[in-house]
Design an enzyme around this catalytic site. Structure first.
Site, PDB file in Angstrom:
ATOM      1  N   GLN A 101      -3.425   5.436  11.288  1.00  0.00           N
ATOM      2  CA  GLN A 101      -3.775   5.682   9.759  1.00  0.00           C
ATOM      3  C   GLN A 101      -4.609   4.420   9.580  1.00  0.00           C
ATOM      4  O   GLN A 101      -5.544   4.532   8.738  1.00  0.00           O
ATOM      5  CB  GLN A 101      -2.502   6.059   8.946  1.00  0.00           C
ATOM      6  CG  GLN A 101      -3.143   6.140   7.522  1.00  0.00           C
ATOM      7  CD  GLN A 101      -1.889   6.468   6.465  1.00  0.00           C
ATOM      8  OE1 GLN A 101      -1.526   7.666   6.543  1.00  0.00           O
ATOM      9  NE2 GLN A 101      -1.390   5.631   5.791  1.00  0.00           N
ATOM     10  N   GLU A 102      -4.019   3.116   9.775  1.00  0.00           N
ATOM     11  CA  GLU A 102      -4.578   1.905   8.994  1.00  0.00           C
ATOM     12  C   GLU A 102      -4.609   0.819  10.199  1.00  0.00           C
ATOM     13  O   GLU A 102      -3.740   0.580  10.478  1.00  0.00           O
ATOM     14  CB  GLU A 102      -3.703   1.528   7.814  1.00  0.00           C
ATOM     15  CG  GLU A 102      -3.505   2.695   6.798  1.00  0.00           C
ATOM     16  CD  GLU A 102      -2.566   2.209   5.800  1.00  0.00           C
ATOM     17  OE1 GLU A 102      -2.028   1.024   5.745  1.00  0.00           O
ATOM     18  OE2 GLU A 102      -2.186   3.233   5.063  1.00  0.00           O
TER      19      GLU A 102
ATOM     20  N   SER B 167      -0.121  10.490   2.703  1.00  0.00           N
ATOM     21  CA  SER B 167       0.705  10.654   3.717  1.00  0.00           C
ATOM     22  C   SER B 167       2.174  10.200   3.180  1.00  0.00           C
ATOM     23  O   SER B 167       2.828   9.183   3.435  1.00  0.00           O
ATOM     24  CB  SER B 167       0.626   9.544   4.985  1.00  0.00           C
ATOM     25  OG  SER B 167       0.469   8.242   4.317  1.00  0.00           O
TER      26      SER B 167
ATOM     27  N   LYS C 208      -0.694  -4.951   0.472  1.00  0.00           N
ATOM     28  CA  LYS C 208      -2.109  -4.345   1.073  1.00  0.00           C
ATOM     29  C   LYS C 208      -2.509  -3.440  -0.096  1.00  0.00           C
ATOM     30  O   LYS C 208      -1.851  -2.768  -0.472  1.00  0.00           O
ATOM     31  CB  LYS C 208      -1.381  -3.586   2.482  1.00  0.00           C
ATOM     32  CG  LYS C 208      -0.596  -2.294   2.224  1.00  0.00           C
ATOM     33  CD  LYS C 208      -0.585  -1.602   3.454  1.00  0.00           C
ATOM     34  CE  LYS C 208       0.359  -0.126   3.125  1.00  0.00           C
ATOM     35  NZ  LYS C 208       0.158   0.780   4.346  1.00  0.00           N
TER      36      LYS C 208
ATOM     37  N   LYS D 226       6.259   0.754  -2.742  1.00  0.00           N
ATOM     38  CA  LYS D 226       5.428   1.423  -3.594  1.00  0.00           C
ATOM     39  C   LYS D 226       5.998   1.762  -4.803  1.00  0.00           C
ATOM     40  O   LYS D 226       7.128   2.695  -4.838  1.00  0.00           O
ATOM     41  CB  LYS D 226       5.010   2.690  -2.754  1.00  0.00           C
ATOM     42  CG  LYS D 226       4.125   2.387  -1.519  1.00  0.00           C
ATOM     43  CD  LYS D 226       3.912   3.557  -0.519  1.00  0.00           C
ATOM     44  CE  LYS D 226       2.752   3.397   0.419  1.00  0.00           C
ATOM     45  NZ  LYS D 226       2.965   4.364   1.380  1.00  0.00           N
TER      46      LYS D 226
ATOM     47  N   HIS E 187      -6.386   9.745   6.173  1.00  0.00           N
ATOM     48  CA  HIS E 187      -7.100   9.064   5.259  1.00  0.00           C
ATOM     49  C   HIS E 187      -8.765   9.136   5.322  1.00  0.00           C
ATOM     50  O   HIS E 187      -9.297   8.575   4.849  1.00  0.00           O
ATOM     51  CB  HIS E 187      -6.660   7.579   4.895  1.00  0.00           C
ATOM     52  CG  HIS E 187      -5.233   7.317   4.350  1.00  0.00           C
ATOM     53  ND1 HIS E 187      -4.716   6.041   4.744  1.00  0.00           N
ATOM     54  CD2 HIS E 187      -4.486   8.266   3.818  1.00  0.00           C
ATOM     55  CE1 HIS E 187      -3.484   6.282   3.861  1.00  0.00           C
ATOM     56  NE2 HIS E 187      -3.474   7.510   3.343  1.00  0.00           N
TER      57      HIS E 187
ATOM     58  N   HIS F 139      -0.492  -0.302  -2.351  1.00  0.00           N
ATOM     59  CA  HIS F 139      -1.335   0.615  -3.113  1.00  0.00           C
ATOM     60  C   HIS F 139      -0.907   2.088  -2.732  1.00  0.00           C
ATOM     61  O   HIS F 139      -0.335   2.051  -1.763  1.00  0.00           O
ATOM     62  CB  HIS F 139      -2.863   0.212  -3.129  1.00  0.00           C
ATOM     63  CG  HIS F 139      -3.127   0.489  -1.747  1.00  0.00           C
ATOM     64  ND1 HIS F 139      -4.569   0.654  -1.594  1.00  0.00           N
ATOM     65  CD2 HIS F 139      -2.755   0.315  -0.506  1.00  0.00           C
ATOM     66  CE1 HIS F 139      -4.699   0.630  -0.045  1.00  0.00           C
ATOM     67  NE2 HIS F 139      -3.643   0.525   0.452  1.00  0.00           N
ATOM     68  N   ARG F 140      -1.449   2.993  -3.111  1.00  0.00           N
ATOM     69  CA  ARG F 140      -1.539   4.241  -2.600  1.00  0.00           C
ATOM     70  C   ARG F 140      -2.891   4.767  -2.146  1.00  0.00           C
ATOM     71  O   ARG F 140      -3.826   4.239  -2.658  1.00  0.00           O
ATOM     72  CB  ARG F 140      -0.898   5.249  -3.420  1.00  0.00           C
ATOM     73  CG  ARG F 140       0.615   5.050  -4.008  1.00  0.00           C
ATOM     74  CD  ARG F 140       1.552   5.124  -2.777  1.00  0.00           C
ATOM     75  NE  ARG F 140       1.509   5.946  -1.865  1.00  0.00           N
ATOM     76  CZ  ARG F 140       2.811   6.703  -1.547  1.00  0.00           C
ATOM     77  NH1 ARG F 140       3.501   6.799  -2.523  1.00  0.00           N
ATOM     78  NH2 ARG F 140       2.820   7.497  -0.582  1.00  0.00           N
ATOM     79  N   SER F 141      -3.043   5.812  -1.384  1.00  0.00           N
ATOM     80  CA  SER F 141      -4.462   6.287  -0.809  1.00  0.00           C
ATOM     81  C   SER F 141      -5.162   6.736  -1.980  1.00  0.00           C
ATOM     82  O   SER F 141      -6.366   6.658  -2.085  1.00  0.00           O
ATOM     83  CB  SER F 141      -4.374   7.103   0.318  1.00  0.00           C
ATOM     84  OG  SER F 141      -3.447   8.102   0.301  1.00  0.00           O
TER      85      SER F 141
ATOM     86  N   ASP G 152       8.032   2.264   5.742  1.00  0.00           N
ATOM     87  CA  ASP G 152       7.343   2.881   4.500  1.00  0.00           C
ATOM     88  C   ASP G 152       8.021   4.292   4.266  1.00  0.00           C
ATOM     89  O   ASP G 152       9.081   4.188   3.348  1.00  0.00           O
ATOM     90  CB  ASP G 152       5.877   2.907   4.709  1.00  0.00           C
ATOM     91  CG  ASP G 152       5.197   3.695   3.639  1.00  0.00           C
ATOM     92  OD1 ASP G 152       5.606   3.878   2.593  1.00  0.00           O
ATOM     93  OD2 ASP G 152       3.825   4.054   3.735  1.00  0.00           O
TER      94      ASP G 152
ATOM     95  N   ASP H  55      -0.617   0.377  10.548  1.00  0.00           N
ATOM     96  CA  ASP H  55       0.046   1.278  10.118  1.00  0.00           C
ATOM     97  C   ASP H  55      -0.053   2.768  10.733  1.00  0.00           C
ATOM     98  O   ASP H  55      -1.104   3.265  10.330  1.00  0.00           O
ATOM     99  CB  ASP H  55       0.228   1.469   8.600  1.00  0.00           C
ATOM    100  CG  ASP H  55       0.833   2.518   7.791  1.00  0.00           C
ATOM    101  OD1 ASP H  55       1.819   3.125   8.785  1.00  0.00           O
ATOM    102  OD2 ASP H  55       0.955   2.864   6.601  1.00  0.00           O
TER     103      ASP H  55
ATOM    104  N   GLU I  62       3.515  -0.850  11.133  1.00  0.00           N
ATOM    105  CA  GLU I  62       4.349  -0.221   9.930  1.00  0.00           C
ATOM    106  C   GLU I  62       4.693   1.169  10.290  1.00  0.00           C
ATOM    107  O   GLU I  62       3.434   1.834  10.937  1.00  0.00           O
ATOM    108  CB  GLU I  62       3.576  -0.084   8.548  1.00  0.00           C
ATOM    109  CG  GLU I  62       4.321   0.692   7.546  1.00  0.00           C
ATOM    110  CD  GLU I  62       3.226   0.517   6.184  1.00  0.00           C
ATOM    111  OE1 GLU I  62       2.434  -0.491   5.919  1.00  0.00           O
ATOM    112  OE2 GLU I  62       3.084   1.725   5.586  1.00  0.00           O
TER     113      GLU I  62
ATOM    114  N   GLU J  96      -9.330   4.568   1.715  1.00  0.00           N
ATOM    115  CA  GLU J  96      -8.824   3.205   1.496  1.00  0.00           C
ATOM    116  C   GLU J  96     -10.072   1.957   1.553  1.00  0.00           C
ATOM    117  O   GLU J  96      -9.837   0.917   1.456  1.00  0.00           O
ATOM    118  CB  GLU J  96      -7.624   2.695   2.072  1.00  0.00           C
ATOM    119  CG  GLU J  96      -6.490   3.698   1.587  1.00  0.00           C
ATOM    120  CD  GLU J  96      -5.214   3.315   2.127  1.00  0.00           C
ATOM    121  OE1 GLU J  96      -5.023   2.439   2.838  1.00  0.00           O
ATOM    122  OE2 GLU J  96      -4.027   3.781   1.524  1.00  0.00           O
TER     123      GLU J  96
HETATM  124  P1  PGA Z   1      -0.592   6.999   1.288  1.00  0.00           P
HETATM  125  O1  PGA Z   1      -0.604   6.036   2.506  1.00  0.00           O
HETATM  126  O2  PGA Z   1      -0.633   6.299  -0.023  1.00  0.00           O
HETATM  127  O3  PGA Z   1      -1.447   8.090   1.599  1.00  0.00           O
HETATM  128  O4  PGA Z   1       1.047   7.660   1.549  1.00  0.00           O
HETATM  129  C1  PGA Z   1      -0.196   4.580   2.331  1.00  0.00           C
HETATM  130  C2  PGA Z   1       0.687   4.342   3.405  1.00  0.00           C
HETATM  131  O5  PGA Z   1       0.975   4.951   4.203  1.00  0.00           O
HETATM  132  O6  PGA Z   1       1.082   3.261   3.636  1.00  0.00           O
HETATM  133 ZN    ZN Z   2       2.402   3.527   5.493  1.00  0.00          ZN
END
Ligand code: PGA
Ligand code: ZN
Length: 420
Positions: free
Chosen positions: A159-160, A40, A385, A334, A151, A362-364, A309, A238, A282, A201
């Protein structure tokens, strides 16, 4: 001095090609780093150079590897590895584009991290000590225990769903509390007939009906594990809402409804009122809806943490605009969004100077590299995270904090959010 810089194509946790970079010094030291990759992603992230064509679905990174082995190697050969800022600037100038699109941010970041590692190793100190000196702090970890959005196939729009041990005696104590809650959550989901396979994740990916249904599961798991929601274990979200925002209609397609920016804000306000254990949200608004994000900051920013983000993409110039417009009160960091260690540090310093909290991420798509754990301690970032209690590319980062905590033998500070 730097003798050789070279790279190779390896694979990340989703089976996609990525860059691994080696930096070899004249004293024989090897620094190695692996580059992660998002799903994402924000539109304004530094460019991940991919080969295109038929090979590996077009995702090969042979060009990025070639750029390391030729141009970057030529430019860095003979330089002192301890001057991180200069080395990063040499690569930025060599690339010559505003988004690192010529050499590739994946090429540049791999080398940038590998240089730091080689330098630390050459001095005989751990990476966190090399980058952070004597002022070190273990961050508060946020564990992504339910995966949705892009994810997982869970069908959940957010997403999270993260949980964080706000009350803990040590980093280890925090991880233990989360491990208990994670296993309890698995039991709770199973009892209700949901699947407990995991997403990208390492969080569970059950086909839950709504965001609220997922939060209810978290509350149940926290309580059944013996903790008080909000007081001992808090919740963060998130939504990664850029993924369900339409630039044409300016609407969010959320849980089967078309929602305006104002309707989303009301939704978040009611959600936080109903579930006071939520302490951080987020990307509640799209990277293309700065007004929405700003309004959320005005109305909710005093109560909870609002992390930017996709909207800031760790970019000092874009973040400066966000600070100016009073958007969000926290920034996700990131390294591969911006592409060098030095620029990431610059963004963190800007955040600190302007009262924004920072969360390293981190990244996904991840690798076994634990660079961000050392980086978070060195930068006193406050928060991190890096996934759930499953999938080794995630858990290894948490394990690295356990090692660091042991090395610091009781004198490392523990970051706390919210501040007591
Ligand atoms: P991504 O997701 O690593 O797939 O971009 C992480 C996030 O959105 O925080
Ligand atoms: Zn994010």
């Amino acid at each position: 001095v730097i003798e050789t810089v070279k790279a190779r194509e390896i694979f990340d946790s989703r089976g996609n090609p990525t860059v691994e970079a080696d930096v070899i010094l004249s004293d024989g030291t090897l620094g190695r780093a692996e580059v992660p990759s998002g799903a994402s992603t924000g539109d304004r992230e530094a460019v991940e150079l991919r080969d295109g064509g038929d090979r590996l679905m077009g995702k090969g990174v042979r060009k990025a590897v070639e750029n390391v082995n030729t141009e970057i190697n030529d430019a860095l050969k003979g330089l002192v590895p301890f001057d991180q800022a200069k080395i990063d600037q040499v690569m930025i100038d060599l690339d010559g584009t505003p988004n690192k699109g010529r050499l590739g941010a994946n090429a540049i970041l791999g080398v940038s991290m590998a240089v730091a590692r080689a330098a630390a190793q050459s001095q005989g100190v751990p990476l966190y000590r090399y980058l952070g000196g004597v002022d070190l702090e273990l961050p508060q970890p946020f564990f992504n225990v339910i995966n949705g959005g892009v994810h997982a196939d869970s069908g959940i729009d957010v997403q999270e769903f993260l949980i964080t041990p706000v009350k803990r005696e040590s980093f280890r104590d925090g991880v233990e509390k989360i491990a208990n809650t994670y296993h309890t959550l698995k039991g709770v989901l199973g009892k209700e007939g949901y699947e407990t396979a995991v997403g990208d994740e390492g969080g569970f990916a059950p086909k839950l009906a709504s965001t609220e249904a997922a939060i209810e599961m978290l509350y149940r798991a926290i309580k059944e594990a013996g903790y008080v929601p909000g007081e001992e274990i808090a919740i963060a979200l998130d939504p990664a809402s850029s993924e369900f925002y339409s630039d044409e209609t300016k609407k969010y397609t959320f849980e089967g409804k078309e929602m305006s920016s104002d309707e989303m804000l009301t939704y978040y306000q009611e959600l936080v009122k109903k579930y006071p254990a939520i302490i951080s949200i987020e990307d509640g608004f799209s990277e293309h809806d700065w007004d929405g994000f700003k309004k959320m900051t005005e109305t909710m920013g005093k109560e909870i943490q609002l992390v930017g983000d996709d909207i800031f993409v760790t970019n000092p110039a874009i973040f400066a605009e966000g600070i100016e417009k009073k958007v969000a009160n926290s920034i996700l960091i990131k390294l591969n969004q911006i592409g060098t260690v030095s620029e990431s540090i610059e963004t963190i310093k800007m955040a600190r100077a302007n009262g924004y909290t920072t969360m390293i991420s981190h990244r996904s798509g991840e690798t076994g590299d634990t660079f961000i754990a050392d980086f978070a301690v060195a930068m006193n970032a406050g928060q991190i995270k890096t996934g759930s209690m499953a999938r080794s590319e995630r858990v290894e980062k948490y394990n690295q904090f356990l090692r660091i905590e042991e090395e610091l033998a009781g004198y490392a500070k523990l970051a706390r959010f919210p501040k007591a």
